[in-house]
Design a protein around this motif. Sequence first.
Motif, short mmCIF file in Angstrom:
data_model
loop_
_atom_site.label_atom_id
_atom_site.label_comp_id
_atom_site.label_asym_id
_atom_site.label_seq_id
_atom_site.Cartn_x
_atom_site.Cartn_y
_atom_site.Cartn_z
N GLU A 47 0.81 -1.21 0.00
CA GLU A 47 0.00 0.00 0.00
C GLU A 47 0.85 1.27 0.00
OE1 GLU A 47 -3.60 2.08 2.60
OE2 GLU A 47 -3.05 -0.01 2.94
N TRP A 48 1.94 1.28 0.79
CA TRP A 48 2.70 2.52 0.89
C TRP A 48 3.78 2.67 -0.18
CZ3 TRP A 48 7.84 1.77 1.59
CH2 TRP A 48 8.30 0.70 2.36
N LEU A 49 4.25 1.56 -0.74
CA LEU A 49 5.34 1.65 -1.72
C LEU A 49 4.99 2.44 -2.99
CD1 LEU A 49 7.33 -1.71 -1.85
CD2 LEU A 49 8.28 0.60 -1.86
N PRO A 50 3.81 2.23 -3.60
CA PRO A 50 3.54 2.94 -4.85
C PRO A 50 3.66 4.45 -4.76
CG PRO A 50 1.95 1.17 -4.53
CD PRO A 50 2.73 1.26 -3.27
N GLN A 51 3.35 5.04 -3.61
CA GLN A 51 3.43 6.49 -3.48
C GLN A 51 4.87 6.99 -3.50
OE1 GLN A 51 0.99 8.87 -1.05
NE2 GLN A 51 -0.59 7.34 -0.79
N VAL A 52 5.81 6.12 -3.17
CA VAL A 52 7.22 6.53 -3.17
C VAL A 52 7.67 6.90 -4.57
CG1 VAL A 52 9.58 5.76 -2.75
CG2 VAL A 52 7.75 5.10 -1.16
N TRP A 53 7.26 6.11 -5.54
CA TRP A 53 7.72 6.30 -6.91
C TRP A 53 6.87 7.29 -7.69
CZ3 TRP A 53 11.83 3.70 -5.88
CH2 TRP A 53 11.78 2.48 -5.18
N GLY A 54 5.61 7.40 -7.35
CA GLY A 54 4.72 8.28 -8.09
C GLY A 54 3.78 7.50 -8.98
N GLU A 55 2.73 8.16 -9.40
CA GLU A 55 1.67 7.53 -10.19
C GLU A 55 2.20 7.01 -11.52
OE1 GLU A 55 -2.81 8.58 -11.89
OE2 GLU A 55 -1.68 10.03 -10.69
N GLY A 56 1.82 5.78 -11.83
CA GLY A 56 2.17 5.18 -13.12
C GLY A 56 3.58 4.67 -13.23
N HIS A 57 4.31 4.63 -12.11
CA HIS A 57 5.70 4.20 -12.18
C HIS A 57 5.81 2.71 -12.50
CE1 HIS A 57 9.27 2.32 -10.25
NE2 HIS A 57 9.88 3.32 -10.84
N VAL A 58 6.74 2.39 -13.38
CA VAL A 58 7.03 1.00 -13.74
C VAL A 58 8.55 0.86 -13.81
CG1 VAL A 58 6.81 -0.82 -15.48
CG2 VAL A 58 4.90 0.76 -15.08
N PHE A 59 9.08 -0.14 -13.14
CA PHE A 59 10.51 -0.40 -13.24
C PHE A 59 10.86 -0.82 -14.66
CE2 PHE A 59 10.04 -1.09 -8.59
CZ PHE A 59 11.00 -0.18 -8.16
N GLN A 60 12.02 -0.42 -15.12
CA GLN A 60 12.42 -0.70 -16.49
C GLN A 60 12.81 -2.16 -16.70
OE1 GLN A 60 12.13 1.63 -19.02
NE2 GLN A 60 11.05 2.63 -17.32
N SER A 61 13.15 -2.85 -15.61
CA SER A 61 13.56 -4.24 -15.73
C SER A 61 13.44 -4.92 -14.37
CB SER A 61 15.01 -4.34 -16.21
OG SER A 61 15.89 -3.83 -15.23
N PRO A 62 13.37 -6.26 -14.35
CA PRO A 62 13.37 -6.96 -13.06
C PRO A 62 14.62 -6.67 -12.24
CG PRO A 62 12.70 -8.44 -14.82
CD PRO A 62 13.19 -7.18 -15.48
#
Length: 218
Positions: A47-62
Amino acid sequence: MRALTETGLDRLELYLGELGDDAMLLSELDGYLAGVIVCPEMIPPSEWLPQVWGEGHVFQSPEEAQELLPIIMALYNDIARAIGRPRTYVPRLEADMDGSPLWELWASGFGRALDLRPWAWSIYEDMAEDDTDAIPFRLLNALATAAEETGRSDLHEDLQKLLRDSAETILGAGVESLNRTRLAALEAERPSKVGRNDPCPCGSGKKYKKCCLQAQDP
């Protein structure tokens, strides 16, 4: 479990800076994680992790995710350990051009943690004005509101001076006090006897001796 290192912290700070305005800055993240940790209700990382990166964030690779997620969790654990020991937690604050601490970023992050569980924090709002358990919450909540809406100019002049001189001490003492209140509430709710090797009643999934019992040790 990975230990927090300056190299890892620098890597995380650089990554967050490259994500743009939606991601948290390091000082904001520090306040955010402190707020998550001392919340009266446990908040899972999902729940709290997504807000760290910002809306729509996707890592570029595993590989990128495998590099950065452990750093975040190491920072979380480092803050949790410090908050659990008296006069140990030191908020990460940026400095203004005149050298005064920029507490607003930290307070803004703390406020974002409050927004995750507003109903959980209502226990402090229901306390009497002079209740010593409620005073730290009301102060930190006021600073979070000022950071987001009004700015420091709306704060009492004496409080502004205290923050210029001792922001780290004030913020650190505030979250340590909230953590003691949280642990006391857990202690009151847990079964009369919990073994050191039993699951911790806070719901973390760790053994009691590795979680809340450890946090209560000076």
